[in-house]
Scaffold this active site. Structure first.
Site, short mmCIF file in Angstrom:
data_model
loop_
_atom_site.label_atom_id
_atom_site.label_comp_id
_atom_site.label_asym_id
_atom_site.label_seq_id
_atom_site.Cartn_x
_atom_site.Cartn_y
_atom_site.Cartn_z
N LYS A 122 33.15 79.29 42.31
CA LYS A 122 34.17 79.56 41.28
C LYS A 122 34.90 78.26 40.97
CE LYS A 122 38.17 82.74 41.05
NZ LYS A 122 38.98 83.67 41.89
N LYS B 19 28.42 87.18 38.74
CA LYS B 19 29.81 87.61 38.57
C LYS B 19 30.15 87.51 37.09
CE LYS B 19 33.28 88.98 41.13
NZ LYS B 19 34.23 88.01 41.54
N GLU C 87 33.51 97.61 41.15
CA GLU C 87 34.85 97.14 41.54
C GLU C 87 35.95 98.11 41.10
OE1 GLU C 87 35.77 92.90 41.15
OE2 GLU C 87 37.44 93.53 39.88
N GLU D 256 38.15 92.30 48.27
CA GLU D 256 38.03 91.18 47.32
C GLU D 256 39.37 90.53 47.00
OE1 GLU D 256 34.60 93.27 44.48
OE2 GLU D 256 36.47 92.57 43.63
N SER D 257 39.39 89.23 46.97
CA SER D 257 40.50 88.41 46.45
C SER D 257 41.68 88.27 47.42
CB SER D 257 41.07 88.96 45.14
OG SER D 257 40.06 89.18 44.19
N ASN E 7 39.37 95.32 44.63
CA ASN E 7 39.98 94.05 44.24
C ASN E 7 41.48 94.09 44.56
OD1 ASN E 7 40.45 91.54 43.24
ND2 ASN E 7 39.60 91.91 41.20
N GLU F 282 32.22 82.82 46.98
CA GLU F 282 32.17 82.72 45.53
C GLU F 282 32.15 81.27 45.02
OE1 GLU F 282 33.43 85.85 42.89
OE2 GLU F 282 35.21 84.65 42.52
O1 LIG Z 1 39.47 83.53 44.56
P1 LIG Z 1 39.76 84.76 45.35
O2 LIG Z 1 41.21 85.17 45.27
O3 LIG Z 1 39.28 84.65 46.76
O4 LIG Z 1 38.95 85.97 44.64
C1 LIG Z 1 37.55 85.99 44.63
C2 LIG Z 1 37.07 87.19 43.80
O5 LIG Z 1 37.47 88.35 44.44
C3 LIG Z 1 37.62 87.14 42.37
O6 LIG Z 1 37.17 85.97 41.79
C4 LIG Z 1 37.21 88.34 41.52
C5 LIG Z 1 37.17 89.62 41.93
N1 LIG Z 1 36.78 90.44 40.90
C6 LIG Z 1 36.57 89.68 39.82
C7 LIG Z 1 36.11 90.04 38.53
C8 LIG Z 1 35.95 89.05 37.62
C9 LIG Z 1 36.24 87.69 37.92
C10 LIG Z 1 36.66 87.32 39.20
C11 LIG Z 1 36.83 88.32 40.14
#
Ligand SMILES: O=P(O)(O)OC[C@@H](O)[C@@H](O)c1c[nH]c2ccccc12
Length: 371
Positions: free
Chosen positions: A157, A218, A267, A325-326, A289, A155
């Site tokens: 970001k 995104k 998601e 995710e995340s 997520n 990502e």
């Molecule tokens: O930075 P991380 O913790 O690795 O997460 C990435 C991504 O999963 C996260 O930015 C995200 C997952 N779903 C979203 C929806 C909107 C904005 C952002 C997100």
């Protein structure tokens, strides 16, 4: 297409009050309906602002707590100008309950402004010259087969509401190139400006830079117009968030995406969202997520929990690719979600913070996954 039930606003009468009592930031518990405000604006010489409420039913404006994220304020925006007066009328119907709801309400306003500048007919024309769509899901599958590890969606970001600015010297194209060299199968590019400091310019710049990885736009999509817009900027996939969109929108918007050849990442964060999505036809990519977007809590065991038992079976039967995710930072995290059944991961923070985000990929996987 509207998923939100709008509560009937109670009536508020504005009668013979002294102007001195009603300067700015007057707080009441209900809002003044727009139509009444328009009348008041016309008649503001005779009508002043004693706020005596008469709800027709006598009941509070009802807010449906079961529907999750409300699409927009149910009782109108909090600030109103009436002639020389400005009211701040705050109540449950016009105060976001959490950050995700705030983002969605802002997005709703942002989209209506963007639509005025670029109406759908102009986007339709721009579609003719948009770069061709690449196969996002195909790229994930082949990376998984090639490496035996979950395919990486890396990502781009810069910041997030929960973590603030992740990287000051942020050069989206350089970061994207480093990700591709490091072995990412696909990239995710944040386009929300207000909360994530992303942009559609970043998406378009990465797309036209020669990078081959398919791109996920995104964005918080709540209107089909955004899908057209993402496509004109070179997106290969879009995100739909189940806690934000009712089933009818998930269904409708994923069909529009399919019409363009775009992949859709749907998601979910909890069991009930997963169950809803598994009932929708044609969904082949689901993201779990680990971050609760309403509270920002991160728990990677969420991925495991949602893939256990019957849900995991249905996912295997339907040949759905699941993306963890995340909150993924270490080779152990990657192994843990792979063991749970994911074939792809979406990672931002742990990579973007590295001085070389590309070599950060090898650290994350505990081995080189490029080539
Ligand atoms: O930075 P991380 O913790 O690795 O997460 C990435 C991504 O999963 C996260 O930015 C995200 C997952 N779903 C979203 C929806 C909107 C904005 C952002 C997100």
């Amino acid at each position: 297409m509207e998923g939100t039930r709008v509560a009937t606003p109670p009536r508020v009468s504005l009668l013979n009050a002294s102007p001195s009592k009603c300067r700015t930031n007057l707080m009441v518990t209900r809002s003044i309906p727009a139509y009444l405000l328009n009348n008041t604006r016309r008649n503001h010489n005779s009508i002043q602002c004693a706020l005596s409420q008469e709800s027709e039913s006598g009941a509070a404006a009802s807010v449906d707590n079961t529907q999750g994220i409300r699409r927009r304020p149910t009782t109108g925006p909090p600030s109103h100008a009436v002639g020389p007066f400005e009211f701040r009328l705050q109540n449950d119907g016009n105060t976001p309950r959490n950050i995700l709801e705030e983002i969605i309400w802002n997005k709703d306003v942002e989209i209506s402004q963007m639509k005025e500048k670029k109406p759908l007919y102009s986007l339709r024309k721009a579609l003719d010259t948009a770069p061709p769509v690449r196969d996002f899901v195909g790229a994930l599958k082949s990376a998984y087969l090639r490496t035996g590890a979950p395919a990486l969606i890396a990502e781009v970001k810069k910041a997030s509401p929960s973590r603030g600015v992740l990287r000051e010297d942020f050069h989206p194209v350089n970061i994207a190139k480093a990700y591709e060299i490091g072995g990412a199968a696909c990239l995710s590019v944040l386009t929300d400006e207000k909360y994530f400091q992303g942009s559609y310019e970043n998406l378009a710049a990465i797309r036209s830079s020669g990078i081959k990885c398919p791109l996920l736009c995104k964005e918080f999509i709540i209107d089909a117009w955004q899908i057209y817009y993402a496509r004109t900027k070179g997106a290969d996939a879009i995100l739909l968030i189940a806690s934000v969109l009712p089933d009818s929108d998930l269904n409708y918007m994923s069909k529009i995406a399919r019409k363009f050849g775009l992949s859709t990442l749907v998601e979910v964060h909890n069991e009930s969202e997963m169950d809803r999505v598994l009932k929708i036809d044609g969904i082949d990519l689901i993201g779990i997520n680990n971050r609760n977007l309403e509270t920002f809590e991160v728990d990677i065991s969420n991925t495991k929990r949602l893939l256990e038992g019957k849900r995991g079976e249905i996912i295997r039967q339907k040949d759905i690719i699941v993306v963890g995710e995340s909150g993924l930072f270490t080779p152990d995290d990657i192994a843990y979600v792979q063991e749970a059944g994911v074939k792809a991961v979406l990672v931002g923070e742990s990579l973007v913070k590295q001085s070389d985000p590309g070599s950060g990929i090898a650290d994350l996987y505990g081995r080189n996954i490029s080539s």
